[in-house]
Design an enzyme around this catalytic site. Sequence first.
Site, short mmCIF file in Angstrom:
data_model
loop_
_atom_site.label_atom_id
_atom_site.label_comp_id
_atom_site.label_asym_id
_atom_site.label_seq_id
_atom_site.Cartn_x
_atom_site.Cartn_y
_atom_site.Cartn_z
N ARG A 278 0.88 -0.92 -0.04
CA ARG A 278 -0.23 0.35 -0.11
C ARG A 278 0.79 1.12 0.37
NH1 ARG A 278 -5.62 -0.14 2.61
NH2 ARG A 278 -4.84 -1.96 3.77
N ARG A 314 -13.08 -1.16 -1.13
CA ARG A 314 -12.92 -1.40 0.43
C ARG A 314 -13.78 -0.53 1.32
NH1 ARG A 314 -9.01 1.77 1.83
NH2 ARG A 314 -7.94 0.02 2.69
N TYR A 318 -14.89 -3.06 4.70
CA TYR A 318 -13.61 -2.63 5.72
C TYR A 318 -14.27 -1.31 6.22
CZ TYR A 318 -10.59 -4.92 3.17
OH TYR A 318 -9.90 -6.14 1.94
N CYS A 343 -27.34 -3.04 -6.60
CA CYS A 343 -28.64 -3.03 -5.45
C CYS A 343 -28.30 -4.01 -4.20
CB CYS A 343 -29.50 -4.06 -6.43
SG CYS A 343 -29.93 -3.36 -8.31
N TYR A 372 -5.34 -2.61 -3.39
CA TYR A 372 -6.22 -2.85 -3.24
C TYR A 372 -7.90 -2.41 -3.91
CZ TYR A 372 -2.60 -4.69 0.17
OH TYR A 372 -1.63 -4.96 0.82
N1 LLP Z 1 2.95 -9.33 3.35
C1 LLP Z 1 2.10 -10.14 3.67
C2 LLP Z 1 2.22 -11.56 3.74
C3 LLP Z 1 0.70 -9.78 3.34
O1 LLP Z 1 -0.05 -10.44 3.79
C4 LLP Z 1 0.21 -8.14 2.65
C5 LLP Z 1 -1.31 -7.69 2.24
C6 LLP Z 1 1.65 -7.44 2.39
C7 LLP Z 1 2.86 -8.08 2.69
C8 LLP Z 1 1.18 -6.02 1.98
O2 LLP Z 1 1.48 -5.26 2.99
P1 LLP Z 1 0.63 -3.49 3.21
O3 LLP Z 1 1.74 -3.55 2.84
O4 LLP Z 1 0.69 -3.50 1.29
O5 LLP Z 1 0.06 -3.09 4.18
N2 LLP Z 1 -7.30 -5.82 1.46
C9 LLP Z 1 -6.91 -5.25 1.91
C10 LLP Z 1 -5.63 -5.78 2.71
C11 LLP Z 1 -5.54 -6.62 2.34
C12 LLP Z 1 -3.89 -6.70 3.37
C13 LLP Z 1 -3.83 -8.71 2.85
N3 LLP Z 1 -2.12 -8.54 3.05
C14 LLP Z 1 -7.15 -3.39 2.08
O6 LLP Z 1 -7.66 -2.82 1.36
O7 LLP Z 1 -7.49 -3.14 2.91
#
Ligand code: LLP
Length: 419
Positions: A278, A314, A318, A343, A372
């Site tokens: 992210r 999102r 969430y 809907c 995401y």
């Molecule tokens: N490494 C692992 C093992 C992970 O499970 C994830 C995210 C990341 C790295 C990357 O995390 P970041 O730096 O992006 O926070 N769909 C959700 C977020 C799910 C994240 C899953 N794992 C949302 O839209 O907020």
Amino acid sequence: MDHFQIIGGAMNAEHVPLPDIARAVGTPVYVYSRATLSRHAQVFRQALAALPKVHIAFAVKSNPNLAVLRLLAKEGYGADVVSEGEMNRALAAGMAPGDVVFSGVGKTARELAAALKAGIGQFNLESEEEGVELAQIAASMGVVATCTLRVNPDVDAGTHAKISTGKAENKFGVAYDVAGAIYTRLSALPGLNLRGLAVHIGSQITDLEPSRQAFVKMGALMAGLREQGQRVTHMDLGGGLGVPYKAGDMLPTPADYGAMVAEVAKDWDATVMFEPGRVITGNAGVLVTQVVRVKQGSARPWVVVDAAMNDLARPAMYDAWHDFAAVQPTGDMIEANIVGPICESSDTFAMARTIDAVQAGDLAVFRTAGAYGATMANTYNSRALVPEVMVDGDKWAIVANRIEPAAILAAEQVPDWLD
Ligand code: LLP
């Protein structure tokens, strides 16, 4: 700072007016800024400059678009993947197999074999069972699988429950108190080159303290293993650093995060690995949408836009906040609810939000949609799969076509026996 600013009355992505893209491609459409992506990649790397040995594996799940991956490959990033599909994307984008980390709690035998065949650099094992299976597959192929063991440190990341991964009740990794014993058993297996530990406690983390606590616990585990004669040369600290979603949000910066890690890891003498998602992609993208109509409501108007929860999931999943802004703001503000056409009541982007005044036909954006966003899109209500555009200065290109409902319909068939 990002590269989505009002220039001459209309929001531009870098130097491309968003109305030009909307006219040519239609809406909804995701638009990414190459300059923002590159800057984020460089800022994150610079934030880790105090660490002597670093490997950065971009979390592909946050934005798997091929052009985004190619850009990050050119920035020297590897990839953190969680499926054969993501692995193939990273390789197609030109990432070296050795720079790819394979994470995920449910890697199948087929995926493990495919990743070994591709020469993937590291498997982050999520269980002893997975390690035993990978050892067998590797031995049968006559290769050695380089791995780390993912540990669940039982630390609360303080983020939304659905994106929290480091508490004992979450499915990820092996429990902290048995991790040492599992590491010792797995390290004895032929077929495995177990070289370190991995941790990831959650996503959109807005306070560094939980991560610091988790990393301290991981350092202690590493020291204990080394005392027992185990080799531990790599420590993968995962992703998780949050980004500002609301104008004015003050969050720890990559530099704050890097300083925290450098302090915790100062005596580690290990390659420290990172899996940011992210923080690289979030603020590098917007979702451009058109207002379908503004409907009278009992308390306030409903702004019905042509983007929906299938395009940007999102808020529905969430309760996430995405700033909403008119592409050609007039300066007037209104209080409104912002909803999509799907809907269900969960197809709501915002309630009682003070926003730029908009009317039917106006263009607007949801900000911070580069992570995401498109990757979680689906075709619910037989809607199209949303397209993606990348901008670079005054150039732009479609980097993912809109997949029309007709193309999805064409992949379905009615069996003879129904007729
Ligand atoms: N490494 C692992 C093992 C992970 O499970 C994830 C995210 C990341 C790295 C990357 O995390 P970041 O730096 O992006 O926070 N769909 C959700 C977020 C799910 C994240 C899953 N794992 C949302 O839209 O907020």
